[in-house]
Design an enzyme around this catalytic site. Structure first.
Site: not given
Length: 639
Positions: A18-19, A21-25, A44, A150
């Protein structure tokens, strides 16, 4: 979407990515089990090249630990955490929907702005989730002082069914965690920070309240509150300098402006002190404006806004969920590493099936003093003289029995449950179940399996006694078997409701003790109190249902009945109006009852209008037809 080869990952099958990121997929995945058990989830995984970075792995683990404590309808849940090889992963709730950033962009593209009542609804749900997280305590009763840090459009996901979910507690910290953000460090998205957060000062939960104010500002005005380059935004956020909401959008209600300015106060001491206080004012604002925002109403907007996307996603899901993995695709190492299937997926009873809106054709013409008789309350309702006078309906439908989960298959370790971090998925489906797993070799396993077998075959009394025997033998099992035990208690209570009412009440209450979120148990207890004419306790039970599920039409229908019996026709009218808004299958009956309460208050025009609508929806509703004819005759005679 790019082509993706399905991969078996322990007990899960990764369907597509799905996506990243900087730390995880983030992956869409499926868990499968015996008897055709299937469940969509999101997985994740920490990025492979970061798996050896101790600080990042520790942050990932801290997130899972914090997530295990969070369990709220407005927070995306995590219900599994572990590692396969060197890869840490979190399994979380899968939802079909979009985040607020995408929704705002699509609304602008299609020129379908978010209505004021829907904006209030979204932020009120965020406040509800945050209020829960802020006040959460650990198992010893010590406040955790959790702060999200956040709250931004990307981290607010709304499903196509209108449910609002907070995601990404990845940088949230409990006050007692050693890895708490240091003084002077800034984490989160600059344009959605509080002044103290942007200045790198020590923050508390009131920082999240400021972020809620920013979201409310942007949703009601359709404009960014802070814009420009990063340093310019940072300076404005620190000074809380922004265009006044009444200048950004004309004709905003005065009460809403009061909420905005209080949430957006520069000094934390001048803001709302809790998200619960902000939630209360938002609800009061909606009430003053005669708005009734609901998930059902917002769902219609979402399905209009994303009609093409929903159709495409449904086709894609149909394609990728045809697993088709050959057994030889599993490597020996994967088979050894794979955790067992869940022993007891959280059983959530479905709301009662609603009766058909079509009345029996053979029903005789009735006067306004007669009533429609429900399947469950025929005898009880006839005995209520007042109902016979005002012609009200009581409707309680048969309960649809849930299917129990698969039985345990092999040994495993205990798994925490709940939360999420970046990247936030566009598609992340239904409320997840807690996965309670029991090792085969564990004490009491045989009793557990016997109890589950009895539950499968609906032998509720046997299942209940077996669970109680198991708890006597292994008290530590209480948390793991709470949900199926509650279901057994609920089933047995249903069996006894006519023959042993006091015992049924005890069992309903005990079921609620073990599963406080069972709307079915609260509802059935409420209807039992209503049968006993214990209206105060019935109302209390129904209010619990509404808190769990504000879309449960039967609850409002029965509350309307209670208020009408008590001659509180204005409140009864409000309840039936809510049923009409939810538009259940028995809408014509709700309209008929609404008309009766309105007539009792002298609202003749509204009464006739709702009778006409009831007849147009169901021409076979003889009661509505006859009552309408009588009202028309009276109206004609008075002219």
């Amino acid at each position: 979407m790019a082509s993706f080869q399905k991969i078996r990952f322990g007990k899960y099958i990764l369907l597509d990515k799905l996506a990243v990121g900087g730390m995880a997929e983030l992956y869409r995945a499926m868990i499968t089990g015996v008897q055709g058990f299937e469940k969509l989830i999101a997985i994740k995984k920490i990025l492979p090249h970061l798996a050896t970075e101790e600080e990042l792995v520790r942050s990932f683990i801290d997130e899972a630990k914090l997530a295990a404590l969070l369990h709220h309808q407005n927070i995306v849940q995590i219900y599994d955490f572990g590692s396969l090889g060197e890869s840490y992963f979190i399994a979380m709730e899968y939802l079909l929907g979009k985040d607020c950033r995408i929704i705002k962009s699509k609304a602008k593209e299609k020129n379908l702005p978010i209505e004021l009542q829907n904006a209030i609804f979204i932020v009120s749900r965020i406040c509800s989730g945050l209020n829960y997280a802020h006040k959460l305590k650990d198992f010893q009763g010590k406040p955790l002082n959790i702060i999200h840090r956040d709250i931004s459009p990307q981290n607010i996901l709304i499903t196509y069914e209108g449910d609002v979910k907070i995601v990404d507690f990845g940088i949230a910290k409990a006050a007692n965690q050693a890895s708490m953000t240091q003084f002077g460090m800034i984490k989160g998205k600059v344009a959605y920070m509080s002044p103290e957060q942007a200045a790198g000062k020590i923050i508390d939960h009131r920082s999240d309240i400021f972020a809620c104010g920013i979201l409310l500002y942007e949703l009601v005005t359709g404009k960014r509150m802070f814009s420009g380059d990063t340093m310019h935004i940072l300076a404005n956020v620190r000074d809380a300098e922004f265009t006044k909401p009444e200048e950004a959008k004309k004709d905003l209600p005065e009460k809403l402006l009061e909420v905005l300015y209080k949430a957006l106060a520069k000094e934390a001491d001048q803001r709302y002190q809790t998200c619960g206080d902000m939630l209360t004012d938002l609800e009061e604002c909606a009430c003053r404006l005669d708005m009734h925002p609901t998930a059902h109403g917002f769902s219609r907007y979402m399905k209009t806004l994303f009609a093409e996307e929903i159709a495409a996603e449904e086709l894609h899901l149909q394609k990728i969920t045809k697993i088709g993995l050959m057994e030889d695709e599993k490597t020996e190492a994967e088979a050894e590493a794979a955790p067992p299937l869940p022993a007891a997926d959280k059983i959530k009873p479905k709301p009662p099936q609603e009766k058909s809106k079509k009345e029996e054709a053979s029903a005789p013409a009735a006067s306004p003093g007669e009533m429609i008789k429900s399947k469950k309350f025929l005898l009880a309702a006839i005995s209520v003289a007042l109902v016979l006078v005002i012609g009200l309906i009581t409707m309680v439908s048969k309960k649809e029995e849930p299917s129990p989960p698969p039985l345990p298959t092999q040994e495993t370790t205990e798994i925490p449950s709940q939360a999420i971090d970046e990247p936030s998925p566009d598609m992340v489906a239904e409320q997840p179940a807690d996965l309670a797993e029991i090792p085969v070799e564990a004490p009491g396993t045989q009793l557990y399996q016997q109890a589950m077998d009895a539950l499968v075959t609906k032998q509720y009394e046997d299942a209940m006694l077996l669970f109680e025997k198991l708890l006597t033998k292994v008290p530590d099992m209480e948390e793991k078997i709470a949900i199926p035990y509650a279901e057994a208690l609920l089933g047995q209570a249903e069996n006894l409701r006519k023959t042993d009412t006091p015992r049924a009440i005890v069992l309903f209450e005990k079921s609620i003790h073990f599963d406080p979120e069972s709307e079915q148990a609260h509802f059935q207890l409420g209807t039992l109190f209503m049968e006993q004419k214990d209206y105060a306790r019935a109302i209390e039970s129904y209010e619990n249902v509404i808190e769990l599920n504000p879309e449960f039409a039967d609850t409002f229908f029965n509350l309307g009945f209670i208020h009408a019996v008590s001659k509180d026709y204005a409140r009864a009218e409000g309840m039936y109006s809510r049923v009409v808004e939810l538009a259940p299958d028995y809408l014509d009956e709700a309209l008929f009852n609404l008309a009766l309460t309105q007539n009792k208050q002298g609202k003749k025009n509204e009464c006739m209008a709702n009778l006409e609508r009831a007849v147009s929806i169901n021409p076979e509703n003889k009661l509505a037809q006859n009552y309408l004819k009588k009202m028309q005759k009276i109206s004609g005679e008075n002219q």
